[in-house]
Design an enzyme around this catalytic site. Structure first.
Site, mmCIF file in Angstrom:
data_model
loop_
_atom_site.group_PDB
_atom_site.id
_atom_site.type_symbol
_atom_site.label_atom_id
_atom_site.label_comp_id
_atom_site.label_asym_id
_atom_site.label_seq_id
_atom_site.Cartn_x
_atom_site.Cartn_y
_atom_site.Cartn_z
ATOM 1 N N PRO A 103 59.454 73.657 52.425
ATOM 2 C CA PRO A 103 59.266 73.528 51.027
ATOM 3 C C PRO A 103 58.067 74.188 50.515
ATOM 4 O O PRO A 103 57.038 73.976 51.332
ATOM 5 C CB PRO A 103 59.165 71.865 50.469
ATOM 6 C CG PRO A 103 59.991 71.460 51.940
ATOM 7 C CD PRO A 103 59.683 72.168 53.082
ATOM 8 N N CYS A 104 57.802 74.734 49.301
ATOM 9 C CA CYS A 104 56.982 75.479 49.272
ATOM 10 C C CYS A 104 56.226 75.546 47.587
ATOM 11 O O CYS A 104 55.577 76.155 47.220
ATOM 12 C CB CYS A 104 57.292 77.085 49.134
ATOM 13 S SG CYS A 104 58.663 77.446 48.665
ATOM 14 N N GLN A 105 56.545 74.502 47.198
ATOM 15 C CA GLN A 105 56.231 74.192 45.640
ATOM 16 C C GLN A 105 54.642 74.308 45.786
ATOM 17 O O GLN A 105 53.941 74.805 44.728
ATOM 18 C CB GLN A 105 56.660 72.807 45.155
ATOM 19 C CG GLN A 105 58.177 72.822 44.933
ATOM 20 C CD GLN A 105 59.052 72.462 46.396
ATOM 21 O OE1 GLN A 105 58.419 72.546 47.225
ATOM 22 N NE2 GLN A 105 60.214 72.303 45.906
#
Length: 187
Positions: A81-83
């Site tokens: 996840p890269c938010q």
């Protein structure tokens, strides 16, 4: 006959990265993601692969090995996840999703593959994320991987979409890094 490389896809979503790697001749043995709808699609796209739908932090090492049924893993791939790394919207440096790469690292340590491939947003290479990227590189280098990161654009490889992504390739020291040369557009 050339060896077919086996891989697992961590944070697989519906299996787009897996699909591309299988098109290149590799074999996906396991997809891991918490999104139920994405995993249903993954199963349709990769009926031969095992799947795990749930929080990766709840998937212990024994379960991973059981799902792999003794198969050797050559690569661990995925898109943690890269938010928190995005260059769009509000970024929170304390977003717990920023640290899920530690679970990815845990699986790499467990399976000791020849290499890793991480796909992420281009913002991961932004100056504001330098400390995080340095930490990620250091953690993988400590367990024997040499990493390189580049931004690649899908349209330069024949995909009818301009989609830029950071790709990190890490290989054991006895291997060399090779990023693909663009096949489309001006050279």
């Amino acid at each position: 006959m050339e060896k077919q490389y086996n891989f697992i896809d961590v944070f697989s979503g519906c299996g787009g990265l897996s699909y591309g790697l299988e098109t290149a001749g590799m074999k996906c043995l396991l997809g891991i993601d918490h999104d139920k709808d994405a995993m249903e699609t993954f199963k349709l796209n990769h009926a031969h692969a095992e799947s795990y739908c749930g929080d990766i932090r709840d998937l212990d090492n024994a379960q991973v090995l059981e799902l792999l049924k003794g198969e050797e893993i050559d690569f661990v791939v995925g898109g943690p996840p890269c938010q928190g790394f995005s260059t769009v919207g509000r970024v929170k440096s304390d977003d717990p999703r920023n640290f899920l790469f530690l679970e990815y690292l845990r699986l790499v340590k467990l399976l000791n593959p020849k290499g890793i491939i991480i796909e992420n947003v281009t913002g991961l290479l932004a100056n504001k994320n330098k400390d995080v990227l340095t930490r990620i590189f250091s953690m993988f280098e400590d367990i024997g991987y040499k990493l390189q990161a580049r931004v690649l654009s899908a349209d330069e490889y024949g995909v009818p979409e301009r989609r830029r992504r950071t790709i990190i390739i890490g290989l054991k020291e006895e291997y060399s890094h090779i990023f693909p040369q663009p096949t489309h557009g001006p050279r």
